[in-house]
Motif scaffolding. Structure first.
Motif, PDB file in Angstrom:
ATOM      1  N   ASP A  13       0.836  -1.206   0.000  1.00 27.70           N
ATOM      2  CA  ASP A  13       0.000   0.000   0.000  1.00 27.70           C
ATOM      3  C   ASP A  13       0.866   1.250   0.000  1.00 27.70           C
ATOM      4  O   ASP A  13       0.557   2.240  -0.670  1.00 27.70           O
ATOM      5  N   HIS A  14       1.936   1.222   0.780  1.00 32.96           N
ATOM      6  CA  HIS A  14       2.839   2.371   0.860  1.00 32.96           C
ATOM      7  C   HIS A  14       3.481   2.656  -0.498  1.00 32.96           C
ATOM      8  O   HIS A  14       3.486   3.811  -0.964  1.00 32.96           O
ATOM      9  N   VAL A  15       3.999   1.632  -1.137  1.00 34.31           N
ATOM     10  CA  VAL A  15       4.639   1.811  -2.436  1.00 34.31           C
ATOM     11  C   VAL A  15       3.617   2.302  -3.460  1.00 34.31           C
ATOM     12  O   VAL A  15       3.877   3.239  -4.229  1.00 34.31           O
ATOM     13  N   PHE A  16       2.461   1.663  -3.463  1.00 31.26           N
ATOM     14  CA  PHE A  16       1.398   2.054  -4.391  1.00 31.26           C
ATOM     15  C   PHE A  16       1.020   3.520  -4.204  1.00 31.26           C
ATOM     16  O   PHE A  16       0.916   4.278  -5.173  1.00 31.26           O
ATOM     17  N   GLY A  17       0.790   3.930  -2.952  1.00 31.19           N
ATOM     18  CA  GLY A  17       0.363   5.299  -2.690  1.00 31.19           C
ATOM     19  C   GLY A  17       1.384   6.332  -3.110  1.00 31.19           C
ATOM     20  O   GLY A  17       1.052   7.370  -3.694  1.00 31.19           O
ATOM     21  N   ARG A  18       2.661   6.061  -2.826  1.00 33.94           N
ATOM     22  CA  ARG A  18       3.703   7.020  -3.175  1.00 33.94           C
ATOM     23  C   ARG A  18       3.863   7.127  -4.694  1.00 33.94           C
ATOM     24  O   ARG A  18       4.025   8.224  -5.233  1.00 33.94           O
ATOM     25  N   LEU A  19       3.827   6.009  -5.380  1.00 40.28           N
ATOM     26  CA  LEU A  19       3.950   6.056  -6.836  1.00 40.28           C
ATOM     27  C   LEU A  19       2.713   6.688  -7.475  1.00 40.28           C
ATOM     28  O   LEU A  19       2.831   7.467  -8.430  1.00 40.28           O
ATOM     29  N   ARG A  20       1.539   6.357  -6.956  1.00 40.62           N
ATOM     30  CA  ARG A  20       0.298   6.967  -7.471  1.00 40.62           C
ATOM     31  C   ARG A  20       0.367   8.487  -7.365  1.00 40.62           C
ATOM     32  O   ARG A  20       0.092   9.218  -8.314  1.00 40.62           O
ATOM     33  N   ASP A  21       0.758   8.979  -6.181  1.00 36.59           N
ATOM     34  CA  ASP A  21       0.829  10.426  -5.971  1.00 36.59           C
ATOM     35  C   ASP A  21       1.885  11.065  -6.870  1.00 36.59           C
ATOM     36  O   ASP A  21       1.696  12.176  -7.379  1.00 36.59           O
ATOM     37  N   ALA A  22       3.000  10.373  -7.063  1.00 41.84           N
ATOM     38  CA  ALA A  22       4.065  10.910  -7.916  1.00 41.84           C
ATOM     39  C   ALA A  22       3.597  11.030  -9.359  1.00 41.84           C
ATOM     40  O   ALA A  22       3.925  11.994 -10.060  1.00 41.84           O
ATOM     41  N   ILE A  23       2.796  10.069  -9.809  1.00 43.33           N
ATOM     42  CA  ILE A  23       2.302  10.097 -11.188  1.00 43.33           C
ATOM     43  C   ILE A  23       1.231  11.168 -11.360  1.00 43.33           C
ATOM     44  O   ILE A  23       1.295  11.992 -12.277  1.00 43.33           O
ATOM     45  N   VAL A  24       0.243  11.180 -10.454  1.00 43.21           N
ATOM     46  CA  VAL A  24      -0.877  12.116 -10.606  1.00 43.21           C
ATOM     47  C   VAL A  24      -0.431  13.558 -10.405  1.00 43.21           C
ATOM     48  O   VAL A  24      -0.963  14.475 -11.031  1.00 43.21           O
ATOM     49  N   SER A  25       0.568  13.768  -9.557  1.00 41.39           N
ATOM     50  CA  SER A  25       1.049  15.129  -9.318  1.00 41.39           C
ATOM     51  C   SER A  25       1.963  15.632 -10.431  1.00 41.39           C
ATOM     52  O   SER A  25       2.314  16.808 -10.457  1.00 41.39           O
ATOM     53  N   GLY A  26       2.340  14.742 -11.353  1.00 45.80           N
ATOM     54  CA  GLY A  26       3.163  15.151 -12.479  1.00 45.80           C
ATOM     55  C   GLY A  26       4.642  14.980 -12.280  1.00 45.80           C
ATOM     56  O   GLY A  26       5.443  15.358 -13.159  1.00 45.80           O
ATOM     57  N   ARG A  27       5.062  14.412 -11.147  1.00 47.24           N
ATOM     58  CA  ARG A  27       6.493  14.182 -10.943  1.00 47.24           C
ATOM     59  C   ARG A  27       7.017  13.133 -11.932  1.00 47.24           C
ATOM     60  O   ARG A  27       8.200  13.123 -12.277  1.00 47.24           O
ATOM     61  N   TYR A  28       6.157  12.251 -12.364  1.00 45.88           N
ATOM     62  CA  TYR A  28       6.448  11.383 -13.501  1.00 45.88           C
ATOM     63  C   TYR A  28       5.497  11.788 -14.619  1.00 45.88           C
ATOM     64  O   TYR A  28       4.276  11.754 -14.453  1.00 45.88           O
ATOM     65  N   ALA A  29       6.031  12.175 -15.739  1.00 46.52           N
ATOM     66  CA  ALA A  29       5.221  12.659 -16.854  1.00 46.52           C
ATOM     67  C   ALA A  29       4.703  11.492 -17.699  1.00 46.52           C
ATOM     68  O   ALA A  29       5.298  10.410 -17.703  1.00 46.52           O
ATOM     69  N   PRO A  30       3.600  11.700 -18.430  1.00 46.46           N
ATOM     70  CA  PRO A  30       3.119  10.669 -19.345  1.00 46.46           C
ATOM     71  C   PRO A  30       4.214  10.240 -20.316  1.00 46.46           C
ATOM     72  O   PRO A  30       5.006  11.062 -20.794  1.00 46.46           O
ATOM     73  N   ASP A  31       4.275   8.946 -20.561  1.00 48.51           N
ATOM     74  CA  ASP A  31       5.260   8.291 -21.440  1.00 48.51           C
ATOM     75  C   ASP A  31       6.629   8.123 -20.789  1.00 48.51           C
ATOM     76  O   ASP A  31       7.508   7.474 -21.367  1.00 48.51           O
ATOM     77  N   GLU A  32       6.817   8.674 -19.594  1.00 43.79           N
ATOM     78  CA  GLU A  32       8.083   8.450 -18.895  1.00 43.79           C
ATOM     79  C   GLU A  32       8.113   7.024 -18.347  1.00 43.79           C
ATOM     80  O   GLU A  32       7.080   6.450 -18.005  1.00 43.79           O
ATOM     81  N   ARG A  38      13.694  -3.787  -9.385  1.00 44.16           N
ATOM     82  CA  ARG A  38      14.816  -3.904  -8.462  1.00 44.16           C
ATOM     83  C   ARG A  38      15.174  -2.539  -7.862  1.00 44.16           C
ATOM     84  O   ARG A  38      15.404  -2.415  -6.658  1.00 44.16           O
ATOM     85  N   GLU A  39      15.182  -1.497  -8.705  1.00 37.86           N
ATOM     86  CA  GLU A  39      15.535  -0.166  -8.226  1.00 37.86           C
ATOM     87  C   GLU A  39      14.483   0.362  -7.263  1.00 37.86           C
ATOM     88  O   GLU A  39      14.803   0.961  -6.232  1.00 37.86           O
ATOM     89  N   LEU A  40      13.203   0.142  -7.575  1.00 32.51           N
ATOM     90  CA  LEU A  40      12.128   0.595  -6.694  1.00 32.51           C
ATOM     91  C   LEU A  40      12.170  -0.154  -5.364  1.00 32.51           C
ATOM     92  O   LEU A  40      11.948   0.441  -4.303  1.00 32.51           O
ATOM     93  N   ALA A  41      12.430  -1.454  -5.433  1.00 31.46           N
ATOM     94  CA  ALA A  41      12.511  -2.233  -4.194  1.00 31.46           C
ATOM     95  C   ALA A  41      13.616  -1.695  -3.296  1.00 31.46           C
ATOM     96  O   ALA A  41      13.451  -1.596  -2.070  1.00 31.46           O
ATOM     97  N   GLY A  42      14.738  -1.320  -3.891  1.00 29.69           N
ATOM     98  CA  GLY A  42      15.814  -0.760  -3.097  1.00 29.69           C
ATOM     99  C   GLY A  42      15.475   0.609  -2.539  1.00 29.69           C
ATOM    100  O   GLY A  42      15.787   0.928  -1.380  1.00 29.69           O
TER     101      GLY A  42
END
Length: 242
Positions: A13-32, A38-42
């Protein structure tokens, strides 16, 4: 981009929430492309299974697409996401990246409710219509308890939407009232103008019972577009707009 390590409970849930917020807030742009598993797990200090589960949920919301070879590409949520995203955001307790979300969902509720009232009047099953009338008659007995009136109000509209015979409206209604009213945390006292309009609920039920679709839509509009304001001072048992 750095992430804080996940707590030991509900790590997915923690990983999902942080990534969801990063995407919706625009910190990750569409098509990025998101970092690999492995990198996310670390970054989150979790195992890859938790990351994989989080990515699966993001894909279900229409926020990412997992390509062949494991690359995860960000999608434009304005194009691919549905109401489930709004529910997920509202339940997270985070600051919503869409500041007008509550207003927007209230407007959608009004659109659905107005047309559902018209359809319920024009083609509603007799048993459902009778239930709407009974519910509206009993509604006034709950005044001025806004919490009870809020529950009864949702029950009335559930009947109206059911009477419309429109499956899409029923599914949208379920999303709008899931857990909390209209997705956003709108307390009953902020909707006192609507909830305390006992006479308006009766007018709606009467027009539905008499098969007057246009009148039902008009009364539904009056209720569903009432101002969202702090609770006014009311006299117990008195209707707000008799």
């Amino acid at each position: 981009m750095t992430f804080d390590p996940a707590p030991r409970v509900s790590v997915s849930d923690h990983v999902f929430g942080r990534l969801r917020d990063a995407i919706v807030s625009g910190r990750y742009a569409p098509d990025e492309t998101l970092p690999g598993e492995r990198e996310l797990a670390g970054a989150f200090a979790v195992n890859r299974h938790a990351v994989r589960e989080a990515l699966r949920r993001l894909q279900q919301l229409g926020l990412v697409r997992v390509s062949q070879g494991g690359a995860t590409r960000v999608l434009d949520w304005r194009v691919h996401a549905g109401l489930d995203l709004a529910l997920s955001l509202a339940r997270s307790g985070d600051v919503l990246p869409v500041e007008t979300l509550v207003r927007d969902m209230l407007e959608m509720r009004a659109c659905v409710g107005i047309d559902a009232a018209r359809l319920c009047a024009e083609r509603g099953d007799a048993a459902v219509v009778a239930a709407v009338v009974r519910a509206a008659e009993e509604y006034g007995d709950l005044a001025p308890d806004l919490d009870l009136m809020n529950e009864a109000n949702i029950a009335i509209w559930r009947l109206v939407v059911r009477g419309s015979g429109n499956t899409a409206y029923q599914l949208a209604f379920n999303s709008l009232v899931a857990g909390t009213f209209a997705v956003g945390d709108v307390p009953p006292d902020a909707r006192a103008a609507e909830l305390l309009d006992v006479a308006g609920h009766r007018r709606l039920a009467t027009s539905i019972a008499s098969g007057q679709g246009a009148a039902a839509a008009r009364h539904a509009r009056e209720l569903l577009t009432a101002p969202v304001t702090p609770t006014p001072t009311t006299t117990p048992g008195r209707e707000a707009r008799a």
